[in-house]
Design a protein around this motif. Structure first.
Motif, PDB file in Angstrom:
ATOM      1  N   TYR A 273     -12.345 -41.567 -29.209  1.00  0.00           N
ATOM      2  CA  TYR A 273     -11.693 -40.341 -29.551  1.00  0.00           C
ATOM      3  C   TYR A 273     -12.435 -39.639 -30.512  1.00  0.00           C
ATOM      4  O   TYR A 273     -12.096 -38.623 -30.677  1.00  0.00           O
ATOM      5  CB  TYR A 273     -10.154 -41.168 -29.913  1.00  0.00           C
TER       6      TYR A 273
ATOM      7  N   GLU B  42     -11.808 -48.376 -31.910  1.00  0.00           N
ATOM      8  CA  GLU B  42     -11.466 -47.001 -31.816  1.00  0.00           C
ATOM      9  C   GLU B  42     -10.551 -46.824 -33.069  1.00  0.00           C
ATOM     10  O   GLU B  42      -9.959 -47.736 -33.763  1.00  0.00           O
ATOM     11  CB  GLU B  42     -10.278 -47.007 -30.591  1.00  0.00           C
TER      12      GLU B  42
ATOM     13  N   GLU C  85     -15.898 -45.574 -31.008  1.00  0.00           N
ATOM     14  CA  GLU C  85     -14.535 -44.699 -31.187  1.00  0.00           C
ATOM     15  C   GLU C  85     -14.998 -43.338 -30.559  1.00  0.00           C
ATOM     16  O   GLU C  85     -15.114 -42.192 -30.942  1.00  0.00           O
ATOM     17  CB  GLU C  85     -14.763 -44.308 -32.796  1.00  0.00           C
TER      18      GLU C  85
ATOM     19  N   GLN D 171     -13.693 -52.852 -28.071  1.00  0.00           N
ATOM     20  CA  GLN D 171     -13.661 -51.382 -28.042  1.00  0.00           C
ATOM     21  C   GLN D 171     -13.109 -50.780 -29.418  1.00  0.00           C
ATOM     22  O   GLN D 171     -12.114 -50.973 -29.580  1.00  0.00           O
ATOM     23  CB  GLN D 171     -12.856 -50.719 -26.924  1.00  0.00           C
TER      24      GLN D 171
ATOM     25  N   SER E  76      -8.168 -42.172 -25.597  1.00  0.00           N
ATOM     26  CA  SER E  76      -9.352 -42.820 -24.897  1.00  0.00           C
ATOM     27  C   SER E  76      -9.059 -44.035 -24.379  1.00  0.00           C
ATOM     28  O   SER E  76      -9.523 -44.669 -23.287  1.00  0.00           O
ATOM     29  CB  SER E  76     -10.427 -42.972 -26.207  1.00  0.00           C
TER      30      SER E  76
END
Length: 443
Positions: free
Chosen positions: A171, A224, A169, A222, A250
């Motif tokens: 962001y 996020e 994460e 990934q 991001s």
């Protein structure tokens, strides 16, 4: 005479030889996951956040606070008890990486050995909201190179691991550390946010490169946060409009997707150089990239006309929000985190999330996996770990005494029903096996 009469006379009515190999007599995808490479990845995770608070004086380590360091063997056994084969797992980066080139693998070697022995597939989380004390925080421009060294060391030490989340994460890491002022550097500035953002994305890219050098078939999930802020304004406010664009930042930088002109100017105004921007826009990192979307009801907010914020809980939901991310990046998707803090409501929330996953798959979006996060209850996430209240968040499949919560049985029921569906329809062919097609029902 009708041809049907002729067929029925020779072969009978309905089920003919061959149907058992996919079709009328084929398999519907039910049964616990088999740990086959083509299986949809049903997962859980063990909460492992370790940011600092109180100006760096206090380290929150959820692995310690939730008892995992003492009960890790039991926790891994619970993963298998659930019938799960995939685990989002984070080693404590802050305590392993002692100094440049110096590592303490004592805990990691034990737990990773047991994960391998149990046949669990780890999605290895390398940085989860914190860094070692000697790196200080996310404002340090040396973070990407030090973290790349760590990722290389992990990949060399555990060459059997294929799935990674380099920086969890990004962001959220940058926002809560440098814009909201809760963790780590505890800044509340746009420049601090942009600095943390570019350092974290660069760290993820550099780590990804080092992993791929050692495992060229690596899969990068990934994770996020999938977010959105609604506003009850007749005229949209510039602040919320910008926030709803920054939630993509991001992934825009990670996947070399040019952000909007507004966001581009925001970056240049707050410390990103044109050379740095061009570096991010060079291209996607190596390996197989999967876009993981984390969704909690609290990810959606409503800003009222008087400026107050309400938690809106599932207005658009994971399906609608993630669809926006998918249309932006066109990447394979995994639902990488979800829970709710009310243990009695958790089974309902689980089922709602799964309905969204099924709808997304039926719409043709390649959703590869689903995660209930986490295995055991968490502590103080209602204050984003910013306050030391020792308040138990009842969001786990098991409580802190390792007793099952109602959602554990609900997840087992879901696994029994859907556990053998494939990542994509007829995904068995991707294994290049001689096993016949099995799925009659495409989910």
């Amino acid at each position: 005479m009708s041809f049907l009469k002729i067929i029925e006379k020779k072969y009978g009515d309905g089920n003919y030889d061959g149907d058992q190999f996919g079709g009328a007599g084929g398999h519907d995808g039910s049964g616990l996951p088999e740990n086959s490479p083509s299986n949809f990845m049903f997962a859980t995770g063990i909460e492992c956040s370790y940011p600092t608070i109180q100006k760096g004086k206090v380290r929150r380590d959820l692995l310690r606070e939730c008892g995992h360091y003492d009960r890790w063997r039991e926790d891994l056994g619970l993963v298998k008890e659930m019938g799960l084969n995939v685990l989002r797992y984070g080693l404590p980066y802050y305590s392993i990486h002692k100094a440049p080139g110096k590592y303490d693998w004592s805990f990691a070697d034990e737990v990773m050995g047991e994960i391998k022995r149990l046949g669990i597939t780890p999605i290895l989380d390398l940085m989860h909201f914190g860094v070692p004390d000697w790196i200080e925080n996310f404002q340090n421009p040396e973070l990407p190179i030090h973290f790349a060294d760590y990722a290389a060391a992990v990949a060399e030490r555990y060459p059997w691991v294929r799935f990674y989340t380099p920086v969890n994460e990004i962001y959220v890491t940058a926002r809560i550390s440098a814009k909201d002022g809760v963790w780590n550097e505890q800044l509340k500035t746009d420049k601090g946010f942009v600095t943390a953002m570019k350092h974290c994305v660069a760290a993820s890219i550099m780590a990804n490169q080092q992993i791929a050098k050692r495992r060229n078939d690596c899969v990068i999930v990934q994770s996020e946060s999938a977010e959105f802020t609604h506003e009850l304004y007749a005229k949209p406010s510039p602040q919320i409009t910008l926030e709803n664009e920054l939630r993509f930042l991001s992934l825009d930088l990670l996947y070399a997707n040019p952000p909007s002109a507004t966001v581009g100017m925001y970056l240049l105004d707050n410390g990103m150089t044109r050379k740095e921007y061009d570096w991010f826009m060079t291209g996607k990192p190596p390996g197989y990239q999967v876009m993981g979307n984390d969704y909690y009801g609290r990810n959606e907010r409503i800003r009222l006309a008087d400026g107050t914020i309400q938690i809106s809980m599932d207005v658009l939901g994971w399906y609608e929000i993630t669809k926006g991310y998918y249309e932006r990046y066109r990447m394979p998707v995994m639902h990488t985190e979800t829970n709710v803090f009310d243990a009695d409501q958790a089974p309902i929330w689980l089922n709602k999330q799964w309905v969204g996953v099924m709808k997304m798959r039926r719409d043709g979006v390649p959703v590869l996996g689903f995660t209930w996060y986490s295995l055991i209850d968490q502590i103080d996430w209602d204050s984003q770990l910013g306050e030391l209240n020792n308040h138990v968040n009842e969001c786990g499949l098991y409580d802190l005494d390792r007793k099952p919560r109602p959602v554990a049985q609900a997840y087992k029921n879901l696994l029994n029903e859907f556990g053998q569906i494939t990542i994509v329809p007829h995904g068995e062919v991707l294994e290049l096996t001689d096993r016949p097609a099995r799925l009659k029902v495409q989910v």
